[in-house]
Design a protein around this motif. Sequence first.
Motif, PDB file in Angstrom:
ATOM      1  N   PRO A  74      80.942  40.084  20.722  1.00  9.18           N
ATOM      2  CA  PRO A  74      80.429  40.512  22.031  1.00  9.18           C
ATOM      3  C   PRO A  74      79.807  39.343  22.785  1.00  9.18           C
ATOM      4  N   PHE A  75      79.596  39.542  24.075  1.00 11.52           N
ATOM      5  CA  PHE A  75      78.919  38.569  24.924  1.00 11.52           C
ATOM      6  C   PHE A  75      77.427  38.721  24.672  1.00 11.52           C
ATOM      7  N   LEU A  76      76.780  37.642  24.266  1.00  9.22           N
ATOM      8  CA  LEU A  76      75.389  37.687  23.816  1.00  9.22           C
ATOM      9  C   LEU A  76      74.480  36.939  24.788  1.00  9.22           C
ATOM     10  N   ALA A  77      73.515  37.668  25.328  1.00  6.01           N
ATOM     11  CA  ALA A  77      72.551  37.084  26.263  1.00  6.01           C
ATOM     12  C   ALA A  77      71.143  37.221  25.707  1.00  6.01           C
ATOM     13  N   THR A  78      70.337  36.178  25.871  1.00  2.89           N
ATOM     14  CA  THR A  78      68.926  36.264  25.511  1.00  2.89           C
ATOM     15  C   THR A  78      68.126  35.468  26.529  1.00  2.89           C
ATOM     16  N   LYS A  79      66.825  35.299  26.274  1.00  2.00           N
ATOM     17  CA  LYS A  79      65.959  34.686  27.281  1.00  2.00           C
ATOM     18  C   LYS A  79      64.987  33.711  26.631  1.00  2.00           C
ATOM     19  N   ILE A  80      64.714  32.631  27.362  1.00  2.00           N
ATOM     20  CA  ILE A  80      63.714  31.657  26.935  1.00  2.00           C
ATOM     21  C   ILE A  80      62.329  32.293  27.036  1.00  2.00           C
ATOM     22  N   GLU A  81      61.541  32.148  25.999  1.00  2.00           N
ATOM     23  CA  GLU A  81      60.190  32.709  26.011  1.00  2.00           C
ATOM     24  C   GLU A  81      59.266  31.851  26.855  1.00  2.00           C
ATOM     25  N   ALA A  82      58.630  32.473  27.832  1.00  2.00           N
ATOM     26  CA  ALA A  82      57.675  31.771  28.673  1.00  2.00           C
ATOM     27  C   ALA A  82      56.304  31.786  28.012  1.00  2.00           C
ATOM     28  N   LEU A  83      55.556  30.711  28.193  1.00  2.00           N
ATOM     29  CA  LEU A  83      54.207  30.624  27.650  1.00  2.00           C
ATOM     30  C   LEU A  83      53.197  31.104  28.692  1.00  2.00           C
ATOM     31  N   ASP A 121      75.898  32.966  24.575  1.00  2.00           N
ATOM     32  CA  ASP A 121      76.764  33.025  25.751  1.00  2.00           C
ATOM     33  C   ASP A 121      75.991  32.864  27.051  1.00  2.00           C
ATOM     34  N   LEU A 122      74.818  33.467  27.130  1.00  2.00           N
ATOM     35  CA  LEU A 122      74.010  33.368  28.348  1.00  2.00           C
ATOM     36  C   LEU A 122      72.552  33.184  27.973  1.00  2.00           C
TER      37      LEU A 122
END
Length: 328
Positions: A74-83, A121-122
Amino acid sequence: MDYANFAGGRTISRLGFGAMGFAGWFGEQPERASINALVLALERGITFIDTARAYGASERIVGLALREWTGAKPFLATKIEALGGIEQWGTPVPAEAAFPPRQVIASCEASLRALGVEQIDLMQLHTYWPTWGVTGHWMEELQRLKDQGKIAHIGISVPDHRSDMVLPIVTSGLIDSVQTIVNIFDPTALEVLVPICAAHRVAVIARCILDEGGLTGFLTADTTFGEGDFRRDYFDGTVPRQAYIDKVEALKRFVPAHASSLAALAIKFVLKDPAITTAISSMHVPAFAEANIAAADEAPLDDATFQRLMTTHRFIKNFNNVKHFGMP
């Protein structure tokens, strides 16, 4: 299941799996049940998964499910954790406060390990403020990760309901996607942000499409929420609960003539605009996955019904005002 082309050309399902529910913020559930829910969604044709480094154990659970999944990747998206804690979402902060040097790289490396993959992927910034401009060390680090093959695409997740704030970076040509709130109660992104994204070939990931479940009609005067369930402040901290219930009640006139359920109506509303690349919903419970996928397969809303929902059923409230600044 309908599919759309991501900005990079890859085909993905127009209904996506939102994995925030794996954080336990909608109530705890066994890890095995979470894994089963994601595998079920993949079996039913979902090909887009969205999670985040900040969602507790979500990335790790997604990784476990992917190791069990034997079908196409599958197309996998996650996010950078902001401090900086919750303050960095509630009001503008300097880029260095949310993403100091090397935070983007460190967060990405942690996500790769948790997910058990070699490439994401993203990768999305979990917050963005237009006061940052469109360049800086944070963008340089994202581009470096892309050059190294650790991420394939770059995106921005919009803080709260202020979707227009990302227009400068949408038009910059530096990002591939925007994730923003879109639902019957707050359709404003469809007016400005979404068409501009379409013009610049930037994918749009719609989130909160069920307004944290409120648009399903589950909320009553007697509904209670457990400790740690963020919906307690969401539904009672922004507007009087009865006012919310009354607004949902007004939507029942469209069921079943235009949708099989309130949830189906909400999902079909968001998917009506072809510029919505994918709409993510929390499907951490197998029954939710089954119901949401079935809703996406219903006939589209007719133009007149969509327009009526778009213009006469708005109910915009900003949960972040309570979450970040407290109750009055």
